[in-house]
Design a protein around this motif. Structure first.
Motif, PDB file in Angstrom:
ATOM      1  N   HIS A 298       0.865  -1.175   0.000  1.00  9.88           N
ATOM      2  CA  HIS A 298       0.000   0.000   0.000  1.00  9.88           C
ATOM      3  C   HIS A 298       0.907   1.232   0.000  1.00  9.88           C
ATOM      4  CE1 HIS A 298      -3.564  -2.403   1.368  1.00  9.88           C
ATOM      5  NE2 HIS A 298      -2.628  -3.105   1.998  1.00  9.88           N
TER       6      HIS A 298
ATOM      7  N   CYS B 225      -4.923   5.783   0.059  1.00 15.30           N
ATOM      8  CA  CYS B 225      -3.929   4.784  -0.303  1.00 15.30           C
ATOM      9  C   CYS B 225      -3.511   5.119  -1.733  1.00 15.30           C
ATOM     10  CB  CYS B 225      -4.493   3.379  -0.231  1.00 15.30           C
ATOM     11  SG  CYS B 225      -3.265   2.142  -0.717  1.00 15.30           S
TER      12      CYS B 225
ATOM     13  N   GLU C 262      -1.469   3.270  -3.717  1.00 14.29           N
ATOM     14  CA  GLU C 262      -0.898   2.108  -4.413  1.00 14.29           C
ATOM     15  C   GLU C 262      -2.047   1.129  -4.627  1.00 14.29           C
ATOM     16  OE1 GLU C 262       2.815   1.598  -4.848  1.00 14.29           O
ATOM     17  OE2 GLU C 262       1.840   0.334  -6.344  1.00 14.29           O
TER      18      GLU C 262
ATOM     19  N   CYS D 167      -4.167  -1.688  -4.491  1.00 12.45           N
ATOM     20  CA  CYS D 167      -3.911  -2.769  -3.548  1.00 12.45           C
ATOM     21  C   CYS D 167      -5.059  -3.769  -3.488  1.00 12.45           C
ATOM     22  CB  CYS D 167      -3.648  -2.185  -2.158  1.00 12.45           C
ATOM     23  SG  CYS D 167      -5.022  -1.198  -1.552  1.00 12.45           S
TER      24      CYS D 167
ATOM     25  N   HIS E 182      -9.359  -0.788  -3.034  1.00 10.67           N
ATOM     26  CA  HIS E 182      -8.280   0.207  -2.919  1.00 10.67           C
ATOM     27  C   HIS E 182      -8.835   1.623  -2.758  1.00 10.67           C
ATOM     28  CE1 HIS E 182      -4.963   2.810  -4.106  1.00 10.67           C
ATOM     29  NE2 HIS E 182      -5.641   3.182  -5.165  1.00 10.67           N
TER      30      HIS E 182
ATOM     31  N   MET F  66      -9.869   2.936   0.663  1.00  9.26           N
ATOM     32  CA  MET F  66      -8.887   3.261   1.713  1.00  9.26           C
ATOM     33  C   MET F  66      -8.726   4.775   1.798  1.00  9.26           C
ATOM     34  SD  MET F  66      -5.927   0.337   1.531  1.00  9.26           S
ATOM     35  CE  MET F  66      -5.001   0.900   2.955  1.00  9.26           C
TER      36      MET F  66
HETATM   37 CU   LIG Z   1      -4.034   0.168  -0.116  1.00  8.49          CU
END
Ligand SMILES: [Cu+2]
Length: 285
Positions: free
Chosen positions: A193, A228, A230, A232, A236, A239
């Motif tokens: 992340h 976040c 990245e 993930c 995602h 996040m």
């Molecule tokens: Cu993430």
């Protein structure tokens, strides 16, 4: 019917001087506007010392790019007006086979611009506490004085925060006191992340078995966004949270509340550690 083509070149004004004058005047007006009017509005804002540094960098880049942008745009407009075909006549321009002066100036100026930016970028990257805001597992230098240690624990698909100086309590939201240096430790329990606190100018990779350290000092009370950064997994985009920078008094009350309310959970948490080795079978239920 048509203009005398043979007389036209004799009446040509000095285009180079005229263009340079227009470009210089526009640059002299535009560069201070970019630095003093646009600069303070540039992202990510002045929420922390690190964020302010990024605003400075963005301002420097924008100020250096402005004369280049103006040169291209003004030349385009100048050429459309000054070098357009006269009405009725279809004229061939003179055969231009290069200009040593312009070519040399172009190579020298663009090389100087790029090399000076490379030096500036390298210096700024190493300045402060290592490589920008993401200082990595072993930061080159550490800020002096007391620091609030906060651990960011990423997992699919949420961040939680552990405060080792406050009994190792793990909270679902991030609160920070204003004007206090933060030593952030970023790690992950599963996939990769990236913790990104936008208005604080902080972005650090959250990788399993890695303790990424980064330092910053929030410089004003505000609500900031946490993403976040990245990809993930399927949630995602979920996040996302808002963190808060509050007065030291409000932080003391909040963290005391968290310790009290989460006491039962803190008791069963693994001891504070820079990385964690979760057992997948247990986490899978
Ligand atoms: Cu993430």
């Amino acid at each position: 019917m048509s203009a005398e083509p043979s007389a036209a070149p004799l009446r040509e004004p000095n285009h180079a001087r005229r263009f340079t004058t227009i470009w210089l005047v526009c640059s002299i007006i535009a560069v201070p506007l970019v630095i003093f009017v646009l600069g303070p509005e540039l992202p990510p804002g002045n929420g922390s010392d690190v964020a302010s540094g990024q605003v400075t960098d963005n301002t420097v880049l924008a100020a250096m790019a402005t004369p280049v942008l103006l040169m291209v745009v003004i030349y385009l407009i100048y050429a459309i007006i000054a070098f357009r075909q006269p009405k009725g006549g279809v004229l061939e321009g003179p055969a231009v086979r290069g200009d040593a002066g312009i070519q040399t100036a172009w190579i020298v100026i663009t090389s100087a611009l790029v090399l000076s930016l490379a030096v500036y970028g390298t210096v700024r990257l190493e300045q402060g506490f290592g490589a920008g805001s993401g200082s990595g597992p072993s930061p080159l230098t550490r800020p002096k004085g007391p620091k609030l240690q906060v651990q960011v624990i990423a997992q699919q698909w949420a961040f939680t925060y552990r405060y080792p100086q406050y009994g190792g309590v793990e909270t679902p939201h991030l609160w920070l006191p204003v004007n206090e240096t933060v030593e952030l430790h970023v790690t992950s329990l599963d996939v990769i992340h990236s913790f990104w606190a936008y208005q604080l100018g902080v972005k650090a990779d959250a990788n399993p078995y890695v303790d990424n350290v980064t330092f910053f000092k929030p410089t004003r009370e505000q609500t900031f966004e946490i993403h976040c950064a990245e990809l993930c997994g399927i949630w995602h985009g979920y996040m996302f949270d808002h963190g808060r920078v509050v007065s030291p008094g409000a932080f003391a009350i909040w963290i005391a509340e968290q310790r009290k309310n989460l006491a039962a959970a803190t008791k069963v948490l693994p001891p504070y550690s820079l990385t964690y080795l979760p057992e997948p079978t247990r986490r899978g239920g």
